[in-house]
Design a protein around this motif. Structure first.
Motif, short mmCIF file in Angstrom:
data_model
loop_
_atom_site.label_atom_id
_atom_site.label_comp_id
_atom_site.label_asym_id
_atom_site.label_seq_id
_atom_site.Cartn_x
_atom_site.Cartn_y
_atom_site.Cartn_z
N ILE A 134 9.22 69.65 49.55
CA ILE A 134 9.26 68.23 49.05
C ILE A 134 9.50 68.59 47.43
O ILE A 134 8.65 69.11 46.81
CB ILE A 134 8.02 67.36 49.23
CG1 ILE A 134 8.22 67.23 50.65
CG2 ILE A 134 8.47 66.06 48.46
CD1 ILE A 134 6.91 66.24 50.94
N VAL A 135 10.54 68.08 46.97
CA VAL A 135 10.87 68.21 45.32
C VAL A 135 11.00 67.19 44.63
O VAL A 135 11.52 66.22 45.12
CB VAL A 135 12.45 68.98 45.27
CG1 VAL A 135 12.60 69.32 43.82
CG2 VAL A 135 12.45 70.47 46.15
N LEU A 136 9.93 67.09 43.51
CA LEU A 136 9.97 65.81 42.88
C LEU A 136 10.57 66.18 41.55
O LEU A 136 10.32 67.40 40.55
CB LEU A 136 8.58 65.60 42.61
CG LEU A 136 7.43 65.44 43.71
CD1 LEU A 136 5.99 65.01 43.19
CD2 LEU A 136 8.04 64.59 44.80
N ASN A 137 11.85 65.34 41.07
CA ASN A 137 12.45 65.61 39.78
C ASN A 137 11.96 64.68 38.93
O ASN A 137 11.97 63.62 39.17
CB ASN A 137 13.95 65.73 40.26
CG ASN A 137 14.45 67.00 40.87
OD1 ASN A 137 14.54 68.04 40.18
ND2 ASN A 137 14.96 66.56 42.24
N ALA A 138 11.65 65.28 37.63
CA ALA A 138 11.55 64.42 36.55
C ALA A 138 12.68 63.70 36.00
O ALA A 138 13.77 64.36 35.95
CB ALA A 138 10.82 65.21 35.45
N PRO A 139 12.84 62.67 35.42
CA PRO A 139 14.00 62.05 34.66
C PRO A 139 14.13 63.07 33.68
O PRO A 139 13.25 63.45 33.00
CB PRO A 139 13.62 60.76 34.16
CG PRO A 139 12.24 60.66 34.18
CD PRO A 139 11.83 61.67 35.50
N VAL A 140 15.59 63.13 33.18
CA VAL A 140 15.91 64.27 31.95
C VAL A 140 15.27 63.50 30.95
O VAL A 140 15.37 62.28 30.68
CB VAL A 140 17.47 64.30 31.86
CG1 VAL A 140 17.45 65.16 30.53
CG2 VAL A 140 17.83 64.96 33.17
#
Length: 311
Positions: A52-58
């Protein structure tokens, strides 16, 4: 941790990568559903078959942070060694470095309020070829009996990171406090955590100091001081130290703490706590740390402060 294990950490972080199967670890399939957590605000979760990958906003600085939750696996008898192997596996395309900002690499160990033990490795890393930026990687493992949970993260250096930052935003504390695992029954009681908290905890900077004393019977005492400067004339500045004191009682419910001052019992203060030990010399010496997260009465924002036991 003994000296042999400390040497193990140092050697394996500078060695070439090795597959988990080669190290005798077998992945357990279909166990991503065992993670229970709250995604950091604004982050985007994506479910894959192997994580499960959690990506932060740029961010405004172009930083792109990532948290990855890996499938549960079979643990060894040594949680620190499991963390070393996990770090090697996740960051096998990188080589360990020292921070460009003098942030120290460290290892962390602790026991959550639910009773599961965890170990964490935080290290500056860099791709081996080309003029690439040095970034920051970490791996967190939690021992759950016959299961090992594994989480990794990558960001800029903590001194400048807007995701896992020391000066800006750090989403890790709230994520950690939300983290639970299906099938795990809490093994720690509030009384046990209160005994671990017992004692004096302090923090001091150039302009402020804070001190807490927790007793195992649910009583606390606190003291804080902040220095400010007041211009009394055109060519004179007065240094003023404001001191604050408080005494009261506290209760624990998991990682939640409720602080009630004796002279303000109708207005208890809520917070979140965790106890850890951190080492900057590869496990030879450890520093006890108490983290207290509370909402500021000044700006309404949440802040976490790290206190240490006086030596």
């Amino acid at each position: 941790m003994n000296v042999i294990l400390g040497a193990l950490l140092l050697l394996t972080l500078t060695a070439t990568g090795q597959s988990p199967q080669a190290a005798g670890q077998s992945l357990q399939t279909g166990t991503l559903a065992d993670y229970v957590f709250t995604c950091p605000p604004g982050w985007t979760p994506t479910q894959y078959s192997d994580g499960i990958v959690l990506n932060a906003p740029v961010s405004n600085t172009g930083e792109k942070c990532v948290l990855t939750l890996w499938p549960m696996r079979t643990p060894s008898a040594n949680l620190a060694a499991d963390a070393v192997q996990a770090f090697r596996e996740v960051f096998k395309a990188f080589v360990p470095r020292n921070s460009e900002y003098a942030t120290r690499n460290s290892i962390i160990r602790g026991v959550s309020a639910q009773g599961w033990e965890y170990f964490m490795i935080k290290n500056a890393i860099q791709p081996p070829n080309g003029n690439y930026q040095i970034v920051w990687g970490f791996v967190f493992v939690a021992g759950l009996g016959n299961r090992l949970a594994m989480i990794s993260g990558i960001s800029k250096d903590p001194l400048v990171s807007s995701c896992f930052g020391l000066n800006l935003t750090d989403v890790w504390p709230k994520f950690f406090y939300s983290l639970q695992f299906k099938g795990w029954s809490p093994t720690s009681s509030a009384r046990q955590l209160m005994r671990r908290m017992a004692g004096v905890w302090t923090i001091a900077t150039a302009t402020a100091a804070d001190r807490w004393v927790f007793a195992p019977n649910g009583r606390y005492a606190s003291a804080a001081a902040a220095q400010r400067y007041v211009a009394t004339s055109y060519n004179e500045i007065l240094s003023v130290t404001d001191a604050y004191f408080g005494n009261g009682s506290y209760t624990l419910n998991g990682a939640s703490i409720l602080l009630t001052e004796d002279n303000d019992k109708s207005n208890p203060k809520k917070g979140l706590i965790r106890l850890e030990q951190e080492s900057y010399d590869n496990g030879n010496t450890w520093t006890d740390k108490l983290y207290l997260l509370r909402t500021s009465t000044v700006d309404g924002k949440e802040y976490e402060v790290a206190y240490s036991r006086p030596r």
